[in-house]
Design a protein around this motif. Structure first.
Motif, PDB file in Angstrom:
ATOM      1  N   THR A  93      23.186  57.653  19.654  1.00  0.00           N
ATOM      2  CA  THR A  93      23.249  59.104  19.736  1.00  0.00           C
ATOM      3  C   THR A  93      24.131  59.527  20.901  1.00  0.00           C
ATOM      4  N   THR A  94      24.906  60.560  20.670  1.00  0.00           N
ATOM      5  CA  THR A  94      25.689  61.178  21.736  1.00  0.00           C
ATOM      6  C   THR A  94      25.521  62.677  21.544  1.00  0.00           C
ATOM      7  N   VAL A  95      26.037  63.441  22.473  1.00  0.00           N
ATOM      8  CA  VAL A  95      25.959  64.889  22.325  1.00  0.00           C
ATOM      9  C   VAL A  95      26.689  65.284  21.040  1.00  0.00           C
ATOM     10  N   GLY A  96      25.978  65.932  20.156  1.00  0.00           N
ATOM     11  CA  GLY A  96      26.616  66.448  18.945  1.00  0.00           C
ATOM     12  C   GLY A  96      26.817  65.445  17.829  1.00  0.00           C
ATOM     13  N   ALA A  97      26.358  64.231  18.003  1.00  0.00           N
ATOM     14  CA  ALA A  97      26.564  63.267  16.923  1.00  0.00           C
ATOM     15  C   ALA A  97      25.537  62.143  16.940  1.00  0.00           C
ATOM     16  N   ARG A 122      11.136  60.122  22.270  1.00  0.00           N
ATOM     17  CA  ARG A 122      11.831  60.712  23.413  1.00  0.00           C
ATOM     18  C   ARG A 122      12.256  62.140  23.051  1.00  0.00           C
ATOM     19  N   PRO A 123      11.299  63.077  23.133  1.00  0.00           N
ATOM     20  CA  PRO A 123      11.576  64.448  22.684  1.00  0.00           C
ATOM     21  C   PRO A 123      12.807  65.085  23.322  1.00  0.00           C
ATOM     22  N   ARG A 124      13.125  64.700  24.550  1.00  0.00           N
ATOM     23  CA  ARG A 124      14.272  65.332  25.205  1.00  0.00           C
ATOM     24  C   ARG A 124      15.569  65.143  24.403  1.00  0.00           C
ATOM     25  N   LEU A 125      15.621  64.054  23.644  1.00  0.00           N
ATOM     26  CA  LEU A 125      16.791  63.823  22.799  1.00  0.00           C
ATOM     27  C   LEU A 125      17.036  64.999  21.851  1.00  0.00           C
ATOM     28  N   ALA A 126      15.949  65.617  21.390  1.00  0.00           N
ATOM     29  CA  ALA A 126      16.076  66.722  20.430  1.00  0.00           C
ATOM     30  C   ALA A 126      16.925  67.855  20.987  1.00  0.00           C
ATOM     31  N   VAL A 127      16.788  68.134  22.265  1.00  0.00           N
ATOM     32  CA  VAL A 127      17.595  69.214  22.844  1.00  0.00           C
ATOM     33  C   VAL A 127      18.944  68.704  23.353  1.00  0.00           C
ATOM     34  N   GLU A 128      18.974  67.467  23.826  1.00  0.00           N
ATOM     35  CA  GLU A 128      20.254  66.940  24.327  1.00  0.00           C
ATOM     36  C   GLU A 128      21.313  66.879  23.241  1.00  0.00           C
ATOM     37  N   LEU A 129      20.879  66.588  22.031  1.00  0.00           N
ATOM     38  CA  LEU A 129      21.841  66.482  20.931  1.00  0.00           C
ATOM     39  C   LEU A 129      22.606  67.776  20.701  1.00  0.00           C
ATOM     40  N   ALA A 141      25.059  66.262  30.774  1.00  0.00           N
ATOM     41  CA  ALA A 141      25.250  65.446  31.969  1.00  0.00           C
ATOM     42  C   ALA A 141      24.316  65.915  33.085  1.00  0.00           C
ATOM     43  N   GLU A 142      24.073  67.217  33.125  1.00  0.00           N
ATOM     44  CA  GLU A 142      23.185  67.749  34.166  1.00  0.00           C
ATOM     45  C   GLU A 142      21.747  67.257  34.003  1.00  0.00           C
ATOM     46  N   VAL A 143      21.346  66.997  32.790  1.00  0.00           N
ATOM     47  CA  VAL A 143      19.978  66.531  32.573  1.00  0.00           C
ATOM     48  C   VAL A 143      19.952  65.027  32.276  1.00  0.00           C
ATOM     49  N   ALA A 144      21.051  64.367  32.639  1.00  0.00           N
ATOM     50  CA  ALA A 144      21.192  62.954  32.297  1.00  0.00           C
ATOM     51  C   ALA A 144      20.065  62.113  32.897  1.00  0.00           C
ATOM     52  N   ASP A 145      19.677  61.142  32.163  1.00  0.00           N
ATOM     53  CA  ASP A 145      18.754  60.165  32.717  1.00  0.00           C
ATOM     54  C   ASP A 145      19.246  58.772  32.337  1.00  0.00           C
ATOM     55  N   PRO A 146      18.616  57.735  32.861  1.00  0.00           N
ATOM     56  CA  PRO A 146      19.244  56.413  32.789  1.00  0.00           C
ATOM     57  C   PRO A 146      19.591  55.903  31.389  1.00  0.00           C
ATOM     58  N   ASP A 147      18.845  56.296  30.374  1.00  0.00           N
ATOM     59  CA  ASP A 147      19.198  55.719  29.074  1.00  0.00           C
ATOM     60  C   ASP A 147      20.119  56.619  28.260  1.00  0.00           C
ATOM     61  N   TRP A 148      20.674  57.603  28.903  1.00  0.00           N
ATOM     62  CA  TRP A 148      21.629  58.479  28.228  1.00  0.00           C
ATOM     63  C   TRP A 148      23.027  57.908  28.378  1.00  0.00           C
ATOM     64  N   ILE A 149      23.749  57.785  27.270  1.00  0.00           N
ATOM     65  CA  ILE A 149      25.108  57.236  27.323  1.00  0.00           C
ATOM     66  C   ILE A 149      26.111  58.374  27.155  1.00  0.00           C
TER      67      ILE A 149
END
Ligand SMILES: [Zn+2]
Length: 185
Positions: free
Chosen positions: A46-50, A150-157, A165-173
């Protein structure tokens, strides 16, 4: 029995996008798609928007790409405000978790995070004509499992990459760190 998919309101919202394909008749692909996701035969990135996935069915691998439209700037700001308020009111959550109550607060504010099938741009390299194919459906079920974990993924997408990037955490690529050659290869 706990819900296999959609154990949280975050994942449930994504599960509903898949099950909205059930219109007049049950979609015979759904049980198969659930089985693929359950058995971890859909490997997500997963990445932002995809969301991309390698989906293996009977030894054949298909590559799925689902593009999700980012939130508008105004929506993102509203969402960030609600998220910050909710996190402040619910201290001590695990990394990546979000309060269940936030899901209904976002919904009440008219902010949707799961993208209806009609608004997704989903592609798959399989030869089946039918869309969404079983690989795309399996990817969405796997995504709902991932979002449950990991519910935060729902909004990060749905955020643009700067906001994520502002809410980045270690497993975010970050998008830029993905190697396109191996990612799509
Ligand atoms: Zn396919």
């Amino acid at each position: 029995m706990p819900a296999e998919f959609g154990a949280t309101p975050w994942g449930r919202s994504w599960t509903r996008t898949v099950e909205s394909t059930v219109t007049s008749a049950p979609n015979p692909l759904l049980p198969k798609a659930r089985s693929i996701a359950r058995n971890h035969h859909a490997t997500l990135s997963t990445t932002v928007g995809a969301v991309t996935a390698k989906v293996v069915v009977s030894g054949t691998e298909s590559t799925v790409l689902i593009e999700l439209p980012p939130w508008s700037e105004a929506t993102r700001q509203d969402a960030e405000r609600l998220i910050a308020k909710s996190l402040a009111a619910n201290p001590g959550l695990a990394t990546g978790d979000l309060p269940d109550s936030l899901e209904s607060e976002l919904t009440s504010a008219g902010i949707t995070f799961a993208v209806p099938l009609a608004e997704q741009v989903a592609t798959c390299d399989c030869k089946t004509r039918k869309r969404p194919c079983v690989h795309i459906l399996a990817t969405l079920y796997a995504l709902s499992m991932r979002v449950d974990e990991r519910p935060r993924l729902a909004v990060e997408l749905r955020m643009n990459s700067a906001a994520a990037a502002e809410v980045a955490d270690p497993d975010w690529i970050p998008l830029a760190e993905l190697d396109a050659a191996t990612f799509y290869g």
